[in-house]
Design a protein around this motif. Structure first.
Motif, PDB file in Angstrom:
ATOM      1  N   ALA A  92       0.910  -1.124  -0.066  1.00  0.00           N
ATOM      2  CA  ALA A  92      -0.118  -0.105   0.116  1.00  0.00           C
ATOM      3  C   ALA A  92       0.818   1.277   0.042  1.00  0.00           C
ATOM      4  CB  ALA A  92      -0.561  -0.182   1.332  1.00  0.00           C
ATOM      5  N   GLN A  93       2.177   1.452   0.572  1.00  0.00           N
ATOM      6  CA  GLN A  93       2.770   2.138   0.739  1.00  0.00           C
ATOM      7  C   GLN A  93       3.228   2.261  -0.923  1.00  0.00           C
ATOM      8  OE1 GLN A  93       3.800   4.668   2.599  1.00  0.00           O
ATOM      9  NE2 GLN A  93       3.888   3.454   4.864  1.00  0.00           N
ATOM     10  N   GLN A  94       3.451   1.471  -1.701  1.00  0.00           N
ATOM     11  CA  GLN A  94       4.694   2.257  -2.643  1.00  0.00           C
ATOM     12  C   GLN A  94       3.527   2.259  -3.880  1.00  0.00           C
ATOM     13  OE1 GLN A  94       5.652  -2.238  -3.605  1.00  0.00           O
ATOM     14  NE2 GLN A  94       7.387  -2.147  -2.458  1.00  0.00           N
ATOM     15  N   VAL A  95       2.151   1.527  -3.538  1.00  0.00           N
ATOM     16  CA  VAL A  95       1.636   2.302  -4.048  1.00  0.00           C
ATOM     17  C   VAL A  95       1.006   4.206  -4.088  1.00  0.00           C
ATOM     18  CG1 VAL A  95      -1.412   2.466  -4.670  1.00  0.00           C
ATOM     19  CG2 VAL A  95      -0.163   0.450  -4.884  1.00  0.00           C
ATOM     20  N   LEU A  96       0.693   4.308  -3.121  1.00  0.00           N
ATOM     21  CA  LEU A  96       1.080   5.556  -2.543  1.00  0.00           C
ATOM     22  C   LEU A  96       1.600   6.411  -2.854  1.00  0.00           C
ATOM     23  CD1 LEU A  96      -1.224   6.825  -0.718  1.00  0.00           C
ATOM     24  CD2 LEU A  96      -0.088   7.280   1.830  1.00  0.00           C
ATOM     25  N   SER A  97       2.901   5.936  -2.587  1.00  0.00           N
ATOM     26  CA  SER A  97       3.433   6.815  -3.292  1.00  0.00           C
ATOM     27  C   SER A  97       3.611   6.418  -4.899  1.00  0.00           C
ATOM     28  CB  SER A  97       6.023   5.839  -3.292  1.00  0.00           C
ATOM     29  OG  SER A  97       6.089   6.772  -3.669  1.00  0.00           O
ATOM     30  N   GLN A  98       4.109   6.033  -5.972  1.00  0.00           N
ATOM     31  CA  GLN A  98       3.696   6.371  -6.671  1.00  0.00           C
ATOM     32  C   GLN A  98       2.289   6.872  -7.235  1.00  0.00           C
ATOM     33  OE1 GLN A  98       2.678   2.480  -8.639  1.00  0.00           O
ATOM     34  NE2 GLN A  98       5.506   1.678  -8.180  1.00  0.00           N
ATOM     35  N   ALA A  99       1.147   7.698  -6.197  1.00  0.00           N
ATOM     36  CA  ALA A  99       0.015   7.742  -7.110  1.00  0.00           C
ATOM     37  C   ALA A  99      -0.068   9.707  -6.922  1.00  0.00           C
ATOM     38  CB  ALA A  99      -1.253   7.146  -6.110  1.00  0.00           C
ATOM     39  N   PHE A 100       0.805   8.991  -4.973  1.00  0.00           N
ATOM     40  CA  PHE A 100       0.646  10.745  -4.431  1.00  0.00           C
ATOM     41  C   PHE A 100       2.853  10.900  -4.760  1.00  0.00           C
ATOM     42  CE2 PHE A 100      -3.507   8.926  -3.125  1.00  0.00           C
ATOM     43  CZ  PHE A 100      -4.124   9.832  -3.128  1.00  0.00           C
ATOM     44  N   GLY A 101       3.047  10.700  -5.145  1.00  0.00           N
ATOM     45  CA  GLY A 101       3.918  10.773  -5.023  1.00  0.00           C
ATOM     46  C   GLY A 101       5.272  11.321  -3.986  1.00  0.00           C
ATOM     47  N   THR A 102       4.993  10.832  -3.055  1.00  0.00           N
ATOM     48  CA  THR A 102       5.168  11.009  -1.453  1.00  0.00           C
ATOM     49  C   THR A 102       5.468   9.579  -0.869  1.00  0.00           C
ATOM     50  OG1 THR A 102       2.990  10.047  -1.097  1.00  0.00           O
ATOM     51  CG2 THR A 102       3.419  11.507  -1.079  1.00  0.00           C
ATOM     52  N   THR A 103       6.386   9.841  -0.160  1.00  0.00           N
ATOM     53  CA  THR A 103       6.824   7.899   0.460  1.00  0.00           C
ATOM     54  C   THR A 103       6.538   8.716   1.869  1.00  0.00           C
ATOM     55  OG1 THR A 103       9.333   9.438   0.781  1.00  0.00           O
ATOM     56  CG2 THR A 103       9.130   8.195  -1.519  1.00  0.00           C
ATOM     57  N   SER A 104       6.882   7.279   2.717  1.00  0.00           N
ATOM     58  CA  SER A 104       6.714   6.299   3.558  1.00  0.00           C
ATOM     59  C   SER A 104       8.113   7.559   4.889  1.00  0.00           C
ATOM     60  CB  SER A 104       6.763   5.223   4.565  1.00  0.00           C
ATOM     61  OG  SER A 104       8.062   4.909   3.610  1.00  0.00           O
ATOM     62  N   GLY A 105       8.524   7.897   4.077  1.00  0.00           N
ATOM     63  CA  GLY A 105      10.231   8.499   4.725  1.00  0.00           C
ATOM     64  C   GLY A 105       9.797  10.220   4.272  1.00  0.00           C
ATOM     65  N   GLY A 106      10.285  11.275   4.838  1.00  0.00           N
ATOM     66  CA  GLY A 106      10.599  12.607   4.586  1.00  0.00           C
ATOM     67  C   GLY A 106      10.914  13.588   5.422  1.00  0.00           C
ATOM     68  N   GLY A 107      10.419  13.919   6.541  1.00  0.00           N
ATOM     69  CA  GLY A 107      10.934  14.622   7.470  1.00  0.00           C
ATOM     70  C   GLY A 107      10.599  14.526   8.757  1.00  0.00           C
ATOM     71  N   GLY A 108      11.064  14.615   9.760  1.00  0.00           N
ATOM     72  CA  GLY A 108      10.579  13.925  11.242  1.00  0.00           C
ATOM     73  C   GLY A 108       9.336  14.996  11.721  1.00  0.00           C
ATOM     74  N   THR A 109       8.583  14.371  13.071  1.00  0.00           N
ATOM     75  CA  THR A 109       7.568  15.717  13.293  1.00  0.00           C
ATOM     76  C   THR A 109       8.007  15.322  14.494  1.00  0.00           C
ATOM     77  OG1 THR A 109       6.228  13.471  12.538  1.00  0.00           O
ATOM     78  CG2 THR A 109       6.659  14.937  11.118  1.00  0.00           C
ATOM     79  N   ILE A 110       7.117  16.595  15.459  1.00  0.00           N
ATOM     80  CA  ILE A 110       7.894  17.096  16.632  1.00  0.00           C
ATOM     81  C   ILE A 110       5.826  17.479  16.783  1.00  0.00           C
ATOM     82  CG2 ILE A 110       8.011  18.213  18.848  1.00  0.00           C
ATOM     83  CD1 ILE A 110      10.641  17.564  17.695  1.00  0.00           C
TER      84      ILE A 110
END
Length: 738
Positions: A55-73
């Protein structure tokens, strides 16, 4: 192998300065490399091929996002009594706090509370989100300290402000004061066992040196492969515990050799050949068990096993080389006392019994002892029937930590499910004539499922074929009902795909953890089966018996189930939780069952072989099964008892770590050793062998001829050495013997 170890022991004894200086130089080099390169541990746990990963791979391909990115507080606020977050004074305080934290140059963006309107329905709880330029694991300590300092002003003025998010606000420490206490307790056990403060210090010294080298090698290795950060604690536990035990085995044999009249050099070399052979076997068994974790196909678990195997391997090498060298430096160690003015022929002869009180008790009442042992372990095992596994989150941390208070505030303001949202990805295939309509129809029933609090409307990607929905369960991320909801959505996804040509997938941190737990639970029976087969084969080769390996395997199973049952009883059910510093009942750490199965296998087989191999030698010599059991408990039982107590002392020191993962591992290994060493090996094993009698040693002759012979404790070498010594004493003058 014993011949090589004998040569190593004699060489190390003679070249003690070279060995010790070389070891210290190696330690300094390892520290220079490890500290110079630093560590690059990974903080997360992933398993390739899970449904959430797809599902993460589909999400990345469809929206151009990844499960990584910047950390959040997240900055979570709770208004003072009789006020809301929309009160002017409170609003000014929050905006001031947001401005203060925004001065950090490591921040990429900040979504303020009032711009995003992230307030609870009663307006008393809300949050801002800070996104950093670096990934969550790479956010600097300076940025974390800045965030912690920024909320001090708000808290001092009555506005409760806590921190949460993906950034870890506290570090896992591999050492601390509790570990020092564990080493001190181990030292006292060694003093009681060896009868010398100097001798007790030698295994501690070699174990610490080996651990230092091993940990630094893991630091270096973390740059070349992904190693979870908590692997360091596991490596420290095992490396320290086995390092002390291995030193004890060699030194205790050295002491016995001196009592038998051997010269110091010969006693050290012979100890290395005999007890050293046992150390090599023990180390290889533990290493095989740890490396065997790679067969589960779970990368982070295999990396943990390999990291711990490094420290065990170094502990074996340091013990074999440094212990004889240190014995060479300790000239007065175990020096026999001389009796003045007593004629040798008039000295009293002391008859040393070949049994002890415990051995006589167990062999006198074997059936009651066996029944009580099995019933006790069976009773402790019962909670394992309702074991629920998961990954600890901020909700399982101590209330003294800001992450835990933040977790509780979010649950209070937005519901328990807010801490574990599910991401539903809906993707229409080419057969759907109107993807947007098909997705809307396929997802409209989700809100009516059991345990669903709310679902956001579908958010379509720019291509119009994939949508994302955020679902909040009514229960928290660790609740079994949340796991059931994920499985229910996936079950219904099959029929929805046939009906609407839309595939529903579930991902997000909560779903990922659920998938990891399920994969690990599925791996446990396969891994345990492999371990049992290996245990039976190994013991059959070493002990030359059919029934004893079967008994040992059954004992190992009782140890494993009792250990897991006890963990469920304490960690999951919450009984005696305060005694062990567990703040809240939580699911059992998802990788703990597989990890414990591997480690306890290695340690259990060590204790089994140490205890029973002596019995076998006695039985082969006398042919009397009961005398063999009594002799084994007398000669090896003391060492197994001391080794077990040392393991317990070291593992127990990790129970009081702040990190939940480290605490769980320490608790499981501590009580695993309690059950295996004391209940199974020293109680159940001799009781069962007493009932079996001579049949315990039955081994088909055709199988004996086929299987290789493994001399675990170098008995054949020792016999050859004795015969050689006797021949030297009796040889004719002028005959030279090598």
């Amino acid at each position: 192998m014993a011949n090589y170890l004998y040569g190593i022991g004699k060489w190390a004894f003679r070249k003690r300065k070279t060995v010790l200086f070389g070891t210290v130089a190696l330690l300094i080099l390892a520290i220079a490399l490890g500290v110079g390169m630093g560590s690059a541990f990974s903080g997360g746990m992933t398993i390739p091929g899970t449904k959430s990963e797809k599902a993460q791979q589909v999400l990345s391909q469809a929206f151009g996002t990844t499960s990584g990115g910047g950390g959040t507080i997240r900055l979570i606020y709770k208004a003072p009594e009789n006020e809301t977050l929309e009160t002017d004074s409170v609003k000014q305080l929050i905006q001031s706090t947001e401005k203060e934290i925004a001065t950090d140059t490591g921040i990429a963006s900040i979504t303020t509370l009032y711009d995003a309107n992230t307030l609870s329905p009663d307006k008393r709880i809300g949050f801002s989100t800070v996104t950093y330029k670096a990934a969550a694991d790479d956010v600097s300590k300076e940025s974390i300290d800045h965030a912690l300092k920024s909320i001090e002003g708000a808290n001092s003025q009555g506005l409760q402000t806590e921190l949460g998010g993906t950034v870890a606000l506290s570090e896992v420490e591999a050492g601390g004061s509790s570990e020092i206490v564990g080493i001190a307790v181990a030292f006292l056990i060694l003093v009681l066992t060896l009868g010398s403060f100097l001798a007790a210090g030698l295994p501690i010294l070699t174990a610490v040196i080996a651990l230092g080298i091993g940990i630094m090698l893991i630091f270096v290795g973390s740059h070349y492969t992904e190693i979870p950060s908590f692997s360091l604690s596991l490596a420290a536990m095992l490396g320290l515990a086995v390092g002390i035990d291995y030193g004890l085995f060699i030194i205790s044999r050295y002491k016995q050799n001196l009592k038998d009249g051997k010269e110091r050099e010969e006693a050290a070399a012979l100890a290395n050949a005999t007890a050293g052979s046992a150390v090599v076997f023990a180390g290889l068994t533990v290493i095989i068990a740890l490396v065997g974790l790679t067969v589960t196909g779970i990368p982070f678990l295999g990396a943990m096993g390999l990291a711990a195997a490094v420290t065990v391997f170094v502990a074996v090498l340091v013990s074999l080389f440094c212990i004889p060298a240190l014995l060479g430096c300790s000239k007065n160690l175990f020096k026999p006392k001389t009796t003045k003015n007593v004629h040798p022929t008039k000295q009293p002869v002391k008859l040393v019994p070949e049994s002890n009180l415990w051995g006589r008790f167990v062999t006198k009442y074997p059936l009651p002892v066996l029944v009580v042992s099995v019933l006790l372990l069976g009773l402790i095992s019962l909670p394992v029937l309702h074991m629920h596994t998961g990954l600890p989150d901020n909700g399982s941390k101590s209330a003294d930590m800001t992450e835990r208070r933040a977790y509780d505030l979010l649950a209070e303001g937005f519901g328990p499910g807010f801490n574990g949202p599910l991401i539903v990805v809906a993707q229409a295939d080419s057969a759907a004539s109107d993807p947007a309509t098909a997705i809307a129809e396929a997802t409209k029933g989700i809100s009516g499922l059991p345990n669903v609090s709310s679902v956001t409307p579908p958010y379509m990607n720019k291509y119009g074929d994939t949508a994302i929905l955020t679902l909040l369960p009514k229960t928290g991320p660790q609740d079994a009902k949340t796991s059931d909801l994920v499985k229910l959505i996936r079950e219904q996804a099959e029929s929805l795909k046939d009906q609407y040509h839309v595939e529903l997938m579930v991902t997000g941190a909560t779903a990922i953890n659920i998938d990891i737990s399920d994969t690990l639970n599925q791996a446990l029976p396969k891994f345990a089966g492999l371990i049992l087969l290996l245990a039976f084969s190994l013991l059959a080769i070493v002990l030359r018996s059919i029934l004893i390996p079967i008994k040992a395997v059954l004992g190992y199973l009782l140890t494993l189930t009792a250990t897991l049952g006890f963990i469920v009883f304490v960690v999951q059910d919450g009984h005696m939780a305060s005694l062990f510093g567990i703040p809240e009942p939580a699911p059992v750490l998802n990788f703990l069952p597989v990890l414990v199965a591997g480690i306890l296998f290695g340690l259990a087989m060590d204790y089994e072989v140490f205890l029973v191999s002596g019995m076998r030698e006695k039985f082969v010599h006398d042919g009397h099964p009961k005398k063999a059991i009594l002799y084994g408990l007398k000669s090896s039982g003391k060492i197994v008892l001391a080794a077990g107590f040392i393991m317990i002392a070291v593992f127990a020191s990790f129970i009081f770590a702040d990190d939940t993962i480290v605490k769980s591992m320490g608790l499981a290994l501590t009580f695993g050793i309690v059950f295996d060493a004391f209940v199974v090996r020293l109680t159940l094993v001799p009781a069962a062998m007493s009932l079996l009698g001579k049949s315990a040693w039955y081994f088909p002759k055709w199988l004996d001829r086929m299987l290789p012979k493994i001399d675990v404790e170098g008995e054949s070498f020792q016999k050859t050495s004795v015969l050689k010594e006797e021949y030297i004493l009796k040889k004719p003058k002028g005959v030279h013997v090598e």
